[in-house]
Design a protein around this motif. Structure first.
Motif, mmCIF file in Angstrom:
data_model
loop_
_atom_site.group_PDB
_atom_site.id
_atom_site.type_symbol
_atom_site.label_atom_id
_atom_site.label_comp_id
_atom_site.label_asym_id
_atom_site.label_seq_id
_atom_site.Cartn_x
_atom_site.Cartn_y
_atom_site.Cartn_z
ATOM 1 N N TRP A 146 0.882 -1.287 -0.117
ATOM 2 C CA TRP A 146 -0.109 -0.049 -0.031
ATOM 3 C C TRP A 146 0.743 1.282 -0.046
ATOM 4 O O TRP A 146 0.621 2.147 -0.700
ATOM 5 C CB TRP A 146 -0.883 -0.093 1.266
ATOM 6 C CG TRP A 146 -1.918 1.081 1.471
ATOM 7 C CD1 TRP A 146 -3.008 1.176 0.975
ATOM 8 C CD2 TRP A 146 -1.594 2.436 2.002
ATOM 9 N NE1 TRP A 146 -3.514 2.626 0.929
ATOM 10 C CE2 TRP A 146 -2.710 3.206 1.739
ATOM 11 C CE3 TRP A 146 -0.527 2.707 2.728
ATOM 12 C CZ2 TRP A 146 -2.487 4.416 2.330
ATOM 13 C CZ3 TRP A 146 -0.413 4.170 3.368
ATOM 14 C CH2 TRP A 146 -1.544 4.812 2.965
ATOM 15 N N GLY B 109 2.599 1.986 -3.410
ATOM 16 C CA GLY B 109 1.491 2.355 -4.335
ATOM 17 C C GLY B 109 1.229 4.007 -3.989
ATOM 18 O O GLY B 109 0.982 4.605 -4.864
ATOM 19 N N ALA C 182 6.957 1.019 -8.645
ATOM 20 C CA ALA C 182 6.173 0.244 -9.385
ATOM 21 C C ALA C 182 6.756 -1.115 -9.779
ATOM 22 O O ALA C 182 6.168 -2.233 -9.606
ATOM 23 C CB ALA C 182 5.908 1.084 -10.651
ATOM 24 N N VAL D 232 6.624 -3.657 -6.764
ATOM 25 C CA VAL D 232 5.254 -4.031 -6.775
ATOM 26 C C VAL D 232 5.091 -5.293 -7.833
ATOM 27 O O VAL D 232 4.690 -6.325 -7.649
ATOM 28 C CB VAL D 232 4.173 -2.822 -6.912
ATOM 29 C CG1 VAL D 232 2.864 -3.436 -7.060
ATOM 30 C CG2 VAL D 232 4.200 -1.980 -5.596
ATOM 31 N N ALA E 293 -2.180 -1.261 -5.379
ATOM 32 C CA ALA E 293 -0.863 -0.436 -5.589
ATOM 33 C C ALA E 293 -0.914 -0.167 -7.215
ATOM 34 O O ALA E 293 -0.596 0.811 -7.768
ATOM 35 C CB ALA E 293 0.373 -0.985 -5.123
ATOM 36 N N ARG F 227 -1.004 3.428 -9.288
ATOM 37 C CA ARG F 227 -0.264 3.998 -10.444
ATOM 38 C C ARG F 227 -0.970 4.190 -11.413
ATOM 39 O O ARG F 227 -0.866 5.284 -11.988
ATOM 40 C CB ARG F 227 0.894 2.919 -10.266
ATOM 41 C CG ARG F 227 1.941 3.347 -11.476
ATOM 42 C CD ARG F 227 2.995 2.493 -11.642
ATOM 43 N NE ARG F 227 3.766 2.759 -12.726
ATOM 44 C CZ ARG F 227 4.473 3.744 -12.834
ATOM 45 N NH1 ARG F 227 4.763 4.693 -11.951
ATOM 46 N NH2 ARG F 227 5.376 3.945 -13.876
#
Length: 382
Positions: free
Chosen positions: A339, A342, A350, A353, A372, A376
């Motif tokens: 979280w 994100g 990014a 993730v 997340a 983005r």
């Protein structure tokens, strides 16, 4: 035995015992409290930290044979830091609530109550006494209110005319028939500052708290906080929440420094966030072990530190957060990191993730990872 004289002697000696205010009440049941507690439970407002047996909270005789009186004590604590360190870009800090500044108040209050017991026993050798601090079965606030310590504020804190609500409470049941004190008649009046300022609307009415929405309660839970709004509302709080006390006009200008053991170390109560993420159990104990904030262990504080970094959108935290996402064995921590990454955004976050989505086995964490990704995409599409 002249119990009124004994009571006066105790009151006159209270300051020497390290007690700021002391009050006396009967050991009669707290019958008016019972309906409140039952309604609280029915609405799902309990935190789960309370004594589960409501009758034990209402009837002192269920915890102490033939009780005659209850003595309530209050100790005032500081509300202001001297020369507080500031949060800066790349060096953001969290905050620990004032109730956990200095030495654990449970230890401090037990010490004061033990001294009070000794003072009484010297004068009444066969007196029976049972002291309680926070984790006892009785409601500290109900006892304090009936004992004349203060009134029950709309923020659910006991507010005293002298010390405001910056006080710790403890009580002692005894078989000594002390004459009772008169409750304080002062009240909050028309003021609703605390209700208006509550970050999550947990104060659902005057003196009514939905603990499940209370930021203080949320910071002390051990699992993953699922509600995204609550994650944001926590802000940079690592333990507890003082908002409803800070805005109280009775507390304006009040801060107390006459108990040395309750004085805060600014670096401990407003610590840098990133170093918290990799604390070992031993390091956590060394840093926070003497604080009331340590009672739930390091995981809630580390989780809250991650939330704070996300709320600050601290790009400098992305490397350490990415490492936690990859290696930390605790799904609550990995999910919270997802979280935060994100929320922080950026290419490096990014990529972390995306890599985690390929390998993450826990479905709850995967849900946070997908959130997340969506965060983005929403940013990129604006």
């Amino acid at each position: 035995m002249d119990y009124k004289q004994l009571k006066d002697d105790i009151k006159n000696h209270a300051a020497a015992l390290g007690i700021d205010k002391i009050g006396f009440t009967s050991a009669d049941p707290f019958l008016s409290l019972k309906d409140i507690l039952l309604a609280h439970r029915e609405k799902g407002y309990e935190s789960g930290f309370e004594e589960p047996d409501i009758d034990r909270r209402v009837y002192p005789e269920l915890s102490f044979e033939e009780p005659r009186s209850i003595v309530s004590i209050a100790i005032a604590y500081p509300s202001k830091l001297q020369n507080p360190p500031r949060s800066e870009k790349g060096a953001y800090r969290g905050i620990i609530a004032r109730s956990a500044w200095g030495e654990d108040y449970h230890v401090v209050l037990r010490d004061r109550l033990a001294k009070l017991e000794s003072f009484i026993r010297e004068r009444v050798p066969d007196a029976r006494m049972l002291s309680m601090v926070d984790t006892g079965v009785l409601s500290d606030r109900a006892v304090a209110e009936r004992s004349g310590i203060g009134w029950s504020g709309k923020n659910c804190a006991v507010i005293t005319p002298e010390w405001g609500s910056w006080i710790y409470l403890g009580e002692m049941i005894t078989n000594i028939p002390f004459p009772p004190d008169t409750p304080v008649t002062q009240s909050c009046g028309e003021c609703t500052a605390c209700i208006d300022a509550c970050p999550t609307g947990a104060l659902v009415g005057p003196g009514q708290l939905n603990a499940q929405k209370c930021v203080s309660f949320l910071t002390q839970t051990k699992g993953m906080i699922e509600d995204d709004e609550m994650k944001r509302k926590i802000g940079n709080r690592l333990y507890g929440c003082d908002t409803c006390q800070i805005v109280c006009p009775i507390n304006k200008g009040k801060s107390w420094d006459h108990h040395p053991e309750l004085q805060p170390d600014p670096e401990k109560v407003k610590p840098l966030l990133i170093p918290l993420l990799t604390l070992t159990n031993r390091e956590f104990k060394e840093k926070f072990g003497r604080s009331a904030a340590a009672w739930r262990g390091k995981k809630p504080i580390q989780r809250n530190a991650i939330l704070a970094l996300g709320n600050f959108r601290d790009e400098s935290a992305v490397p350490v957060l990415s490492q936690l996402l990859k290696e930390d064995p605790r799904p609550e921590i990995r999910g919270t990191v997802a979280w935060a990454l994100g929320r922080i955004g950026g290419e490096e976050a990014a990529q972390a993730v995306a890599r985690a989505l390929d390998t993450e086995p826990d479905e709850a964490v995967r849900t946070e990872l997908r959130k997340a990704v969506n965060m983005r995409e929403e940013v990129l599409n604006k």
